[in-house]
Scaffold this motif. Structure first.
Motif, PDB file in Angstrom:
ATOM      1  N   ARG A   1     -39.154  19.635  -0.718  1.00 31.31           N
ATOM      2  CA  ARG A   1     -40.263  19.488   0.226  1.00 31.31           C
ATOM      3  C   ARG A   1     -40.761  20.836   0.732  1.00 31.31           C
ATOM      4  O   ARG A   1     -41.966  21.063   0.854  1.00 31.31           O
ATOM      5  CB  ARG A   1     -39.825  18.611   1.397  1.00 31.31           C
ATOM      6  N   ALA A   2     -39.839  21.748   1.016  1.00 29.40           N
ATOM      7  CA  ALA A   2     -40.230  23.060   1.540  1.00 29.40           C
ATOM      8  C   ALA A   2     -40.535  24.062   0.434  1.00 29.40           C
ATOM      9  O   ALA A   2     -41.043  25.149   0.717  1.00 29.40           O
ATOM     10  CB  ALA A   2     -39.125  23.616   2.435  1.00 29.40           C
ATOM     11  N   ASP A   3     -40.249  23.712  -0.826  1.00 29.80           N
ATOM     12  CA  ASP A   3     -40.449  24.600  -1.973  1.00 29.80           C
ATOM     13  C   ASP A   3     -39.728  25.931  -1.761  1.00 29.80           C
ATOM     14  O   ASP A   3     -40.290  27.014  -1.951  1.00 29.80           O
ATOM     15  CB  ASP A   3     -41.940  24.828  -2.220  1.00 29.80           C
ATOM     16  N   ARG A   4     -38.458  25.818  -1.357  1.00 27.65           N
ATOM     17  CA  ARG A   4     -37.621  26.997  -1.143  1.00 27.65           C
ATOM     18  C   ARG A   4     -36.320  26.863  -1.927  1.00 27.65           C
ATOM     19  O   ARG A   4     -35.852  25.755  -2.186  1.00 27.65           O
ATOM     20  CB  ARG A   4     -37.311  27.194   0.342  1.00 27.65           C
ATOM     21  N   LEU A   5     -35.752  27.997  -2.262  1.00 25.23           N
ATOM     22  CA  LEU A   5     -34.487  28.036  -2.994  1.00 25.23           C
ATOM     23  C   LEU A   5     -33.475  28.825  -2.184  1.00 25.23           C
ATOM     24  O   LEU A   5     -33.725  29.974  -1.811  1.00 25.23           O
ATOM     25  CB  LEU A   5     -34.677  28.689  -4.368  1.00 25.23           C
ATOM     26  N   ALA A   6     -32.315  28.194  -1.914  1.00 17.51           N
ATOM     27  CA  ALA A   6     -31.207  28.902  -1.273  1.00 17.51           C
ATOM     28  C   ALA A   6     -30.245  29.362  -2.353  1.00 17.51           C
ATOM     29  O   ALA A   6     -29.948  28.626  -3.298  1.00 17.51           O
ATOM     30  CB  ALA A   6     -30.496  27.990  -0.270  1.00 17.51           C
ATOM     31  N   LEU A   7     -29.761  30.592  -2.201  1.00 16.60           N
ATOM     32  CA  LEU A   7     -28.885  31.214  -3.195  1.00 16.60           C
ATOM     33  C   LEU A   7     -27.697  31.837  -2.495  1.00 16.60           C
ATOM     34  O   LEU A   7     -27.866  32.509  -1.470  1.00 16.60           O
ATOM     35  CB  LEU A   7     -29.678  32.264  -3.977  1.00 16.60           C
ATOM     36  N   ALA A   8     -26.501  31.619  -3.016  1.00 18.60           N
ATOM     37  CA  ALA A   8     -25.297  32.255  -2.473  1.00 18.60           C
ATOM     38  C   ALA A   8     -24.699  33.159  -3.540  1.00 18.60           C
ATOM     39  O   ALA A   8     -24.642  32.792  -4.719  1.00 18.60           O
ATOM     40  CB  ALA A   8     -24.278  31.209  -2.030  1.00 18.60           C
TER      41      ALA A   8
ATOM     42  N   PHE B   1     -40.843  29.914  -2.710  1.00 17.96           N
ATOM     43  CA  PHE B   1     -41.623  29.833  -3.944  1.00 17.96           C
ATOM     44  C   PHE B   1     -43.121  29.810  -3.665  1.00 17.96           C
ATOM     45  O   PHE B   1     -43.911  30.314  -4.456  1.00 17.96           O
ATOM     46  CB  PHE B   1     -41.217  28.576  -4.730  1.00 17.96           C
ATOM     47  N   ALA B   2     -43.513  29.234  -2.540  1.00 14.30           N
ATOM     48  CA  ALA B   2     -44.933  29.170  -2.209  1.00 14.30           C
ATOM     49  C   ALA B   2     -45.493  30.538  -1.839  1.00 14.30           C
ATOM     50  O   ALA B   2     -46.705  30.755  -1.923  1.00 14.30           O
ATOM     51  CB  ALA B   2     -45.160  28.188  -1.062  1.00 14.30           C
ATOM     52  N   ALA B   3     -44.635  31.467  -1.422  1.00  9.98           N
ATOM     53  CA  ALA B   3     -45.059  32.829  -1.060  1.00  9.98           C
ATOM     54  C   ALA B   3     -44.733  33.793  -2.193  1.00  9.98           C
ATOM     55  O   ALA B   3     -44.181  34.876  -1.987  1.00  9.98           O
ATOM     56  CB  ALA B   3     -44.394  33.271   0.240  1.00  9.98           C
ATOM     57  N   ASN B   4     -45.044  33.389  -3.422  1.00 10.70           N
ATOM     58  CA  ASN B   4     -44.857  34.224  -4.605  1.00 10.70           C
ATOM     59  C   ASN B   4     -43.392  34.599  -4.810  1.00 10.70           C
ATOM     60  O   ASN B   4     -43.065  35.719  -5.188  1.00 10.70           O
ATOM     61  CB  ASN B   4     -45.721  35.494  -4.519  1.00 10.70           C
TER      62      ASN B   4
END
Length: 687
Positions: A27-34, A45-48
């Motif tokens: 929904r937020a088009d974001r990726l969390a990475l650890a 992702f929406a902010a390039n």
């Protein structure tokens, strides 16, 4: 572009930590990475694809699993045995709860985001309820033998599938009982039989359980009957990770050989209702283990021990070919790890738990373009500052005169006075440091080295006065008038000491008058994140770079965009400039040439000359080395504002030391790979 003497620095021995796990928020088009050092990053992702959040690691905190729950809340779990919630505004761990089962190897949220299931070392699966103030333990499901390495909820939230050594387990959530046990090693010949590790698992709405294991197989099971539906051997090495698309018609897997594969659910023949899983696309974008994969609606995402985050768009999902369908690779953070003392010609390198101070080399020779000049004094490693405790360093800086070094961790702020006497150097810690709101998210010294600006949470900036022979005092705290919950992550001060610009996580830029200690104005909010900003030393104009590669120039005294900035927005920047993958991370100026703006990202260094016309899309943004090979008449036709140099890659830092001297800090990828453990040996044709 002009001629510069360039200090080409390659002794910054930075090695990014490998990617351990991923969690995509649809929904937020974001990726969390650890990462393997416990650091957590969030990419928008929406902010390039900008890395908008970064929470530094901790030696005692490993992160084995991440998941989004209850909207935009991010949770992590690891071998420390705790379930942690991350504060994405203050960039720290907000709260933790004991998992009551030893080290935690896996975690998954249900479809509604109201419950978390964790897989523990003691063989138990435990359920936690997500509540406003954290997580609350509910109960344990039936304990099994051996650690639970992977988990997946059925979309109906009635069952949970779990993988361990040689076995798949299916639990009934309401009763807590095991309703199915499947031996994944059953079909292996007895002579070859060995332990099979189920590394990853997926539970489809059709009742099919998908597993990946150490035998290099991706298998599909009917959980009710406990029977094998399909088996695909994709590698001679282990398949470590697996992710299912939202529509459950595509699966991506990652192997320990660095390869990723896509499986698609396709009809057996045209028009048939009978469908099977088919391996359709192999990719080799990594050199080491692909420990984590994710599946967005339009791309396959993978992360490996080689520290690369790879985003591979699915061509059939793209509405148009071109920039949106380009492969993207991210290795380095979207923030600065190097600061420069221009007057003293020093560089400060930031590592996870220590800092290094280096003096640049020098030469007495002159030469032609492209020549390598011999040095009369080699670069010198002056100081190494080790941070005590398990916390990693948030930020650091060195003053322009080189006499002050500051850095911050999550709970401590450190300030040091450095003195130089001939070839000797002494360093003394400043003890009476004001108790500030910790951690500091960004540090910036004034141009005259008399003040230190400390970015804090809730949009505030603390201003410290640096005192001789070695002390400091708190002058003022600058706060935005509207208030914000987000932390400040970028600072820029003017050369005359009158102005300070601060960018916070809500993408607002506030400008303060340092003579009156008052808020001056707010730059109109743009729809993308700020990646770099700097104040021109002559005009006091604020130059801003955004994650979509747009450039703005804001006149601070006039409180409005400049005429050049309005021209840029009316005419538009060149298509090739806007389609760059890497964000601008630093902006500098040449006071002798006020029309020049110096910018860089990982792959290029650019001198933007405002006195020249902007190029239209029919012109080409050529590398300067390519441009020099053209005839004189062709070069005149290519005369425009952008002068680009791609000789230095990957470029972590670039700055102007004086009118004719640049420093470039590179970190070649091959130098990083030589410090990684050896990858799996693979037989290659002809060897």
């Amino acid at each position: 572009m002009g001629e510069f003497e360039v200090h080409r620095v390659r002794f910054f021995s930075y090695v990014p930590a490998g990617v351990r796990c991923l969690a995509y928020h649809r929904r937020a088009d974001r990726l969390a990475l650890a990462r393997t050092d416990g650091a957590v990053e969030v990419y928008n992702f929406a902010a390039n694809y900008f890395q908008e959040k970064a929470i530094p690691g901790h030696e005692a905190r490993s992160v084995e699993a991440l998941c989004w729950a209850a909207g935009d809340r991010l949770f992590g779990a690891g071998l420390g045995g705790h379930v942690s919630e991350y504060d994405l505004e203050r960039l720290r761990v907000k709260r933790s709860a004991d998992g009551f089962g030893g080290p935690i190897w896996s975690m998954a949220a249900n479809a509604g985001g109201t419950q978390l299931a964790i897989g523990c070392e003691d063989g138990s699966v435990k359920l936690f309820r997500v509540v406003p103030d954290g997580v609350q333990f509910e109960r344990s499901l039936e304990r099994q033998q051996g650690r639970i390495l992977c988990l997946s909820w059925h979309p109906s939230e009635t069952h949970i599938a779990a993988g361990s050594l040689d076995l798949l387990h299916v639990f009934d959530v309401s009763s807590g009982r095991t309703v199915q046990r499947i031996m994944v090693n059953y079909h292996v010949q007895k002579l070859k039989k060995r332990e099979c590790v189920v590394w990853s698992i997926g539970f489809l709405s059709s009742g099919t359980v998908v597993s990946s294991d150490s035998f290099g197989r991706v298998q599909f099971w009917d959980w009710e009957r406990g029977t094998l539906l399909e088996s695909h051997t994709v590698s001679n090495s282990a398949v470590l990770s697996l992710a299912v698309s939202e529509k459950e018609d595509s699966i991506v897997v990652g192997t320990s050989a660095g390869a990723t594969y896509q499986f698609q659910l396709l009809p057996v023949k045209m028009g048939s209702q009978d469908k099977h899983w088919v391996r359709t696309k192999p990719f080799q974008h990594h050199t080491h283990d692909v420990r984590a994969v994710a599946h967005s609606p339009t791309a396959l995402i993978s992360g490996g021990l080689d520290a690369q985050l790879v985003i591979r768009p699915l061509m059939e999902k793209m509405q148009k070919k071109g920039y949106e369908a380009a492969l993207r690779k991210f290795t380095f953070p979207h923030r600065r790890l190097v600061s420069c003392a221009r007057k003293a010609r020093l560089l400060l390198f930031q590592f996870s738990q220590h800092l290094e101070l280096w003096r640049l080399g020098s030469t007495n020779e002159t030469g032609k373009d492209g020549e390598v000049l011999p040095v009369c004094r080699v670069p010198e490693h002056l100081v190494q500052l080790k941070s005590k405790g398990p916390e990693h360093i948030y930020c650091s800086c060195v003053s322009p005169c080189g006499s002050w070094i500051a850095y911050s961790t999550a709970s401590r702020f450190h300030l040091y006075r450095v003195q130089y006497e001939g070839d000797s150097i002494s360093i003394k810690k400043v003890t009476n440091v004001p108790k500030l709101l910790l951690p500091a998210y960004q540090l910036q010294c004034s141009a005259d080295s008399s003040s230190l600006f400390v970015a804090s949470d809730r949009g505030s900036v603390h201003m410290l006065q640096l005192l001789e022979p070695g002390g400091c005092k708190h002058l003022h705290t600058l706060r935005p008038p509207s208030g914000t919950l987000e932390a400040v992550y970028l600072l820029a001060s003017s050369a005359d000491g009158n102005w300070l610009a601060a960018a916070s996580g809500d993408w607002e830029i506030h400008i303060y008058n340092l003579k009156r200690f008052k808020h001056h104005c707010t730059v109109p909010t743009y729809s993308c994140a700020v990646t770099a900003l700097a104040i021109h030393p002559v005009t006091n104009n604020l130059v801003i770079a955004y994650s979509d590669q747009q450039l703005f120039e804001f006149g601070i005294p006039e409180k409005q965009y400049t005429a050049w900035s309005r021209t840029v927005q009316n005419c538009g920047l060149h298509k090739a400039w806007l389609e760059r993958d890497s964000p601008i991370t630093h902006i500098a100026f040449n006071p002798k040439k006020p029309s020049h703006i110096l910018l860089h990202d990982v792959y290029m260094f650019c001198v933007l000359d405002k006195s020249l016309p902007l190029p239209d899309d029919s012109a080409s943004l050529m590398n300067q080395s390519t441009l020099k090979q053209l005839p004189e008449t062709a070069r005149k036709r290519q005369l425009h504002a952008f002068k680009i140099c791609k000789k230095f890659q990957p470029l972590l830092f670039a700055d102007l030391l004086d009118e004719n001297c640049l420093v470039m800090v590179e970190r070649p990828l091959m130098d990083i790979k030589t410090q990684l453990p050896p990858p799996i040996q693979q037989k290659k044709f002809g060897t």
